[in-house]
Design a protein around this motif. Structure first.
Motif, PDB file in Angstrom:
ATOM      1  N   HIS A 113       6.410   2.960   5.096  1.00  0.00           N
ATOM      2  CA  HIS A 113       5.947   1.838   4.474  1.00  0.00           C
ATOM      3  C   HIS A 113       4.768   1.175   6.464  1.00  0.00           C
ATOM      4  O   HIS A 113       5.029   0.928   6.971  1.00  0.00           O
ATOM      5  CB  HIS A 113       5.982   0.635   4.302  1.00  0.00           C
ATOM      6  N   TYR A 114       3.854   2.176   6.391  1.00  0.00           N
ATOM      7  CA  TYR A 114       2.778   2.112   7.408  1.00  0.00           C
ATOM      8  C   TYR A 114       1.525   1.017   7.263  1.00  0.00           C
ATOM      9  O   TYR A 114       0.961   0.851   6.755  1.00  0.00           O
ATOM     10  CB  TYR A 114       2.037   3.805   7.667  1.00  0.00           C
ATOM     11  N   PHE A 115       2.052   0.057   8.835  1.00  0.00           N
ATOM     12  CA  PHE A 115       1.104  -1.447   8.418  1.00  0.00           C
ATOM     13  C   PHE A 115       0.003  -0.918   9.141  1.00  0.00           C
ATOM     14  O   PHE A 115      -1.422  -1.354   8.959  1.00  0.00           O
ATOM     15  CB  PHE A 115       1.252  -2.983   8.810  1.00  0.00           C
ATOM     16  N   THR A 116      -0.152   0.046   9.956  1.00  0.00           N
ATOM     17  CA  THR A 116      -1.015   0.478  10.706  1.00  0.00           C
ATOM     18  C   THR A 116      -1.359   2.107  10.742  1.00  0.00           C
ATOM     19  O   THR A 116       0.179   2.401  10.339  1.00  0.00           O
ATOM     20  CB  THR A 116      -1.240  -0.275  12.177  1.00  0.00           C
ATOM     21  N   ALA A 173       0.668  -1.595  -0.285  1.00  0.00           N
ATOM     22  CA  ALA A 173       0.310  -0.122  -0.091  1.00  0.00           C
ATOM     23  C   ALA A 173       0.591   1.309  -0.418  1.00  0.00           C
ATOM     24  O   ALA A 173       2.329   1.204   0.388  1.00  0.00           O
ATOM     25  CB  ALA A 173      -0.492   0.578   1.187  1.00  0.00           C
ATOM     26  N   ASP A 174       0.619   2.654   0.376  1.00  0.00           N
ATOM     27  CA  ASP A 174       1.161   3.826  -0.590  1.00  0.00           C
ATOM     28  C   ASP A 174       1.642   4.227   0.822  1.00  0.00           C
ATOM     29  O   ASP A 174       1.040   3.382   1.943  1.00  0.00           O
ATOM     30  CB  ASP A 174      -0.062   4.598  -0.423  1.00  0.00           C
ATOM     31  N   GLY A 175       3.196   4.235   0.299  1.00  0.00           N
ATOM     32  CA  GLY A 175       4.118   4.564   1.521  1.00  0.00           C
ATOM     33  C   GLY A 175       5.040   6.140   1.365  1.00  0.00           C
ATOM     34  O   GLY A 175       4.217   6.725   0.353  1.00  0.00           O
ATOM     35  N   LEU A 176       4.745   6.611   2.004  1.00  0.00           N
ATOM     36  CA  LEU A 176       6.008   8.006   2.338  1.00  0.00           C
ATOM     37  C   LEU A 176       7.573   8.010   1.846  1.00  0.00           C
ATOM     38  O   LEU A 176       8.408   7.176   2.349  1.00  0.00           O
ATOM     39  CB  LEU A 176       5.966   9.135   3.982  1.00  0.00           C
ATOM     40  N   GLY A 200       9.741   0.373  13.697  1.00  0.00           N
ATOM     41  CA  GLY A 200       9.040   1.867  14.620  1.00  0.00           C
ATOM     42  C   GLY A 200       7.394   2.144  15.497  1.00  0.00           C
ATOM     43  O   GLY A 200       6.918   0.864  14.659  1.00  0.00           O
ATOM     44  N   TYR A 201       7.250   2.526  15.773  1.00  0.00           N
ATOM     45  CA  TYR A 201       5.737   2.440  16.307  1.00  0.00           C
ATOM     46  C   TYR A 201       5.753   4.239  16.154  1.00  0.00           C
ATOM     47  O   TYR A 201       6.412   4.602  17.343  1.00  0.00           O
ATOM     48  CB  TYR A 201       5.400   1.787  17.645  1.00  0.00           C
TER      49      TYR A 201
END
Length: 213
Positions: free
Chosen positions: A62-65, A20-23, A111-112
């Motif tokens: 990339h954010y999974f959540t 999915a879209d990432g930054l 990371g979180y």
């Protein structure tokens, strides 16, 4: 071991765009290099002294959540530090050796991000980091001589003292705001940077500025 880590990091970087879209972003860091002690048998001593450096490069987050992310990056670095050097009797302590090297830095952290308030967040991250130095020199300067008499020695290659590949473990905290993030990071050496019977590991602390596009 370093080859396996390298292949793992590169594989993840190549595969990330299919998710999915990432930054995407750019990152610049100011570094303080703090090599550890030299160890030979049961003896340890300080041979390298802290120096400064910087790095610039690109980042993909990339954010999974909404909060959990995977973040590889690739940057070019320039590092310096100095070394104690004993030439022999009667030299008068004239040597002022400097080490400098240029290379590629490849970290892969997970990371979180904690949303503390509506306007304040805190990110924590950790993961492995590989360095590959493609150029490096010793500059041995005798203070009693002119600059034209300085001696440059290669840091890598046949008969040299250091390895091009090193592996570290990186950790840090970040403060995201708008399209920016300020990071405070530390990298602790895992692999030996010295050839031969001696061993020494590189450490580094950094202040970084990340800009997302």
């Amino acid at each position: 071991m370093k080859t396996k880590i390298t292949l793992l990091i590169l594989s993840i970087i190549i595969a990330l765009p299919v998710f999915a879209d990432g930054l995407w972003g750019a990152k610049a860091s100011f570094d303080i290099n703090a090599p550890g002690k030299w160890h030979i048998g049961d003896t340890s001593f300080v041979n390298y002294h802290s120096g400064y450096g910087f790095s610039v490069g690109g980042v993909y987050s990339h954010y999974f959540t909404d909060n959990f992310f995977l973040e590889p990056s690739l940057s070019v670095f320039y590092d310096t530090y100095s070394e104690d050097l004993v030439i022999g009797e009667g030299m008068g302590g004239g040597q002022d050796p400097l080490i400098y090297k240029v290379g590629l830095r490849l970290p892969l952290v997970v990371g979180y991000t904690f949303d503390i308030t509506d306007t304040f967040a805190l990110s924590v991250f950790t993961g492995p980091e590989l360095d590959y130095a493609f150029a490096g020199r010793y500059r041995l300067r005798d203070k009693t001589l002119n600059e034209t008499d300085d001696l440059d020695l290669g840091l890598f290659g046949n008969g040299s003292s250091q390895r091009r590949f090193t592996c570290s473990w990186k950790g840090g905290i970040g403060f995201p705001f708008s399209d920016w993030r300020v990071d405070f990071e530390a990298a602790f050496g895992l692999s030996d940077m010295i050839k031969g019977p001696a061993s020494c590991k590189e450490n580094r602390i950094s202040l970084s500025l990340l800009r997302y596009f």
